[in-house]
Write an enzyme that holds these catalytic residues in place. Structure first.
Site, PDB file in Angstrom:
ATOM      1  CG  HIS B  64     -52.989  49.736 -40.480  1.00 57.20           C
ATOM      2  ND1 HIS B  64     -52.737  51.085 -39.985  1.00 57.20           N
ATOM      3  CD2 HIS B  64     -54.004  49.995 -41.487  1.00 57.20           C
ATOM      4  CE1 HIS B  64     -53.632  51.863 -40.635  1.00 57.20           C
ATOM      5  NE2 HIS B  64     -54.365  51.065 -41.323  1.00 57.20           N
ATOM      6  CG  ASP B  66     -47.419  48.326 -40.359  1.00 59.96           C
ATOM      7  OD1 ASP B  66     -48.497  48.165 -40.486  1.00 59.96           O
ATOM      8  OD2 ASP B  66     -46.679  49.290 -40.123  1.00 59.96           O
ATOM      9  CG  ASP B 212     -48.651  52.972 -36.079  1.00 65.84           C
ATOM     10  OD1 ASP B 212     -47.889  52.113 -35.464  1.00 65.84           O
ATOM     11  OD2 ASP B 212     -48.743  52.408 -37.266  1.00 65.84           O
ATOM     12  CG  HIS B 270     -44.173  52.595 -36.716  1.00 74.63           C
ATOM     13  ND1 HIS B 270     -44.763  53.450 -37.531  1.00 74.63           N
ATOM     14  CD2 HIS B 270     -44.761  51.509 -37.096  1.00 74.63           C
ATOM     15  CE1 HIS B 270     -45.792  53.064 -38.457  1.00 74.63           C
ATOM     16  NE2 HIS B 270     -45.742  51.608 -37.919  1.00 74.63           N
TER      17      HIS B 270
END
Lengths: 303, 303
Positions: B64, B66, B212, B270
């Site tokens: 991802h 980010d 994540d 995050h």
């Protein structure tokens, strides 16, 4: 109507504290055009309080990272914001492949269409048109295929001079006059000439974005009389040899190009990180062309 | 020897003013490890005055944007700085393809080798080892393949206790004692036991990076007793449903995981851009695990 350019980045290849990679926003009325999109452009847009959702077109000059590495993050954020309107993307061959690969590998299809137009960086040709502007490519001479972009406002309508207007005209008649049409009676005789009750529209404005390139005198013909010229000035002229080697220009050359082109204003940018103090670059360009300014982060020039 | 973690970004998908995408630097002695590399990581390194040239390894958790969109700009800058030492890159399948495509389309071969190791994000296995640390993957449960990384310092040598040492020992003998070897005479009899003149080395330190992921109780076994645990906390627990939908965790869950794992310290980060004030997230996590702090830009935690 606004015709405002905002600078988001002034750095060349290597960013510095407070100097970011190249990106600019041209706002014409309610429309916004993003020109190049260096890394962290989305953070600059947040800093400058520019609502990016209004932008429908992005123009990328070339595929060196300092001019487009911010594109993917920006598109990702628009996706997360739920954008559905298509976005038009202009740039050299390869940009679509990079974008497609990124999206496939991240497993994130975007919520909107990106309509890519591959531009021929060797030609000076119109690649875009809407109600407000036309955009033409400007061939640059760099280490890889690269083009600038010339934005020309379309001519506006003639303006009504209230004191000269007879009373009782209906809106359709007023609009016809601003379109340059005369009013006629039922048998076709002109009873009100538009020239008698209107004045010419303001001169259309223009902006030429020229980065990255070695000094190219023929470019002056393509941007003749432009209201605002941005020309890269990576080096001082004492570094001319290095400029030529790396496909860049000097501040003196940027000034020369503005003078040759009869530009009204010049902005210089894309500064090498070797220059902590940018005044010498500004002075050098101004010796060639007085109305020069530094294209620094946050600067907005209204035309 | 230092064992310091510095936070470069605390934002989740959408950056905010002052909150940047995920990146962290773990410094162990003279070595540096970069963990994730969100957009504008190179600007954060400049801000934090971290000399990136010392870094030989980059660990990417997932694709991802980010978490990795800053990688290409950073590699480009290292190229411009003339780096020649190879750089090791760890990440999920696809990362090498994105990198290769970018480099090919930009016409810029790097001045150094990038040695890519494709990690299996579903396994807990050692992927790297040097003189100072071992690094193991930690399987995360996210929307796309994703893993965390567990850094474990290697045990140091035993320490000499000067007051207990006989005089006249040569350097080779002292080093043997710190390696846990006894000293013997010519016929093989022990005449000095290392246990009598040395003390145990300091306990090896460890850092677990978990981002994540949805809350995964079994992760606690893999990071049991870790000195510092970073666990993503994208949402408050009142948003649990949204957290599960998007493959993320809540602050309460981060605290629970730290407690279950018997971690010594917890960092949460995050954060969703919906939270301008992060105190509620901190309070929620601290109710589960007291020694919790916010992983904010610029924070350095020394172990």
């Amino acid at each position: 109507m606004d015709f405002d350019l905002t600078i988001l980045g002034s750095a060349s290849a290597t960013p510095m504290l407070g100097r970011h990679h190249t990106a600019q926003v041209l706002a014409v009325g309610r429309k916004q055009y993003l020109i190049d999109c260096g890394e962290s452009t989305q953070e600059r847009l947040i800093e400058q309080k520019i609502r990016f959702s209004r932008t429908d077109c992005i123009f990328i000059s070339h595929l060196h990272g300092d001019h487009f590495f911010g594109l993917f993050g920006l598109l990702g954020t628009l996706h997360l914001q739920g954008r559905t309107e298509p976005l038009r993307l202009f740039g050299p061959a390869g940009l679509d492949e990079v974008l497609t690969t990124q999206l496939r590998c991240s497993g994130t299809p975007l919520s909107f269409d990106v309509q890519f137009t591959c531009v021929d960086t060797t030609q000076h040709q119109q690649v875009y048109e809407d109600a407000a502007v036309t955009v033409n490519t400007l061939p640059m001479r760099h280490r890889i295929p690269c083009c600038g972009y010339l934005f020309r406002e379309k001519p506006g309508r003639r303006r009504l001079v209230k004191d000269l207007l007879p009373t009782g005209l209906v809106p359709e008649q007023l609009q016809a006059l601003t379109r340059g049409e005369d009013l006629r009676d039922d048998v076709g005789h002109v009873w009100l000439r538009h020239l008698d009750v209107t004045e010419p529209p303001p001169a259309p404005r223009s902006y030429a974005y020229c980065s990255d390139t070695v000094f190219t005198e023929s470019l002056a013909d393509l941007v003749r009389g432009v209201d605002l010229l941005y020309h890269e000035s990576t080096f001082l002229h004492e570094m001319l040899e290095r400029a030529v080697q790396t496909g860049h220009s000097t501040a003196r050359q940027a000034g020369q190009l503005a003078r040759l082109a009869g530009a009204k204003q010049l902005l210089i940018g894309h500064f090498s990180s070797r220059y902590r103090d940018l005044e010498p670059l500004l002075e050098e360009a101004r010796r060639e062309f007085a109305d020069t300014n530094l294209a620094l982060e946050g600067l907005t020039v209204g035309l």
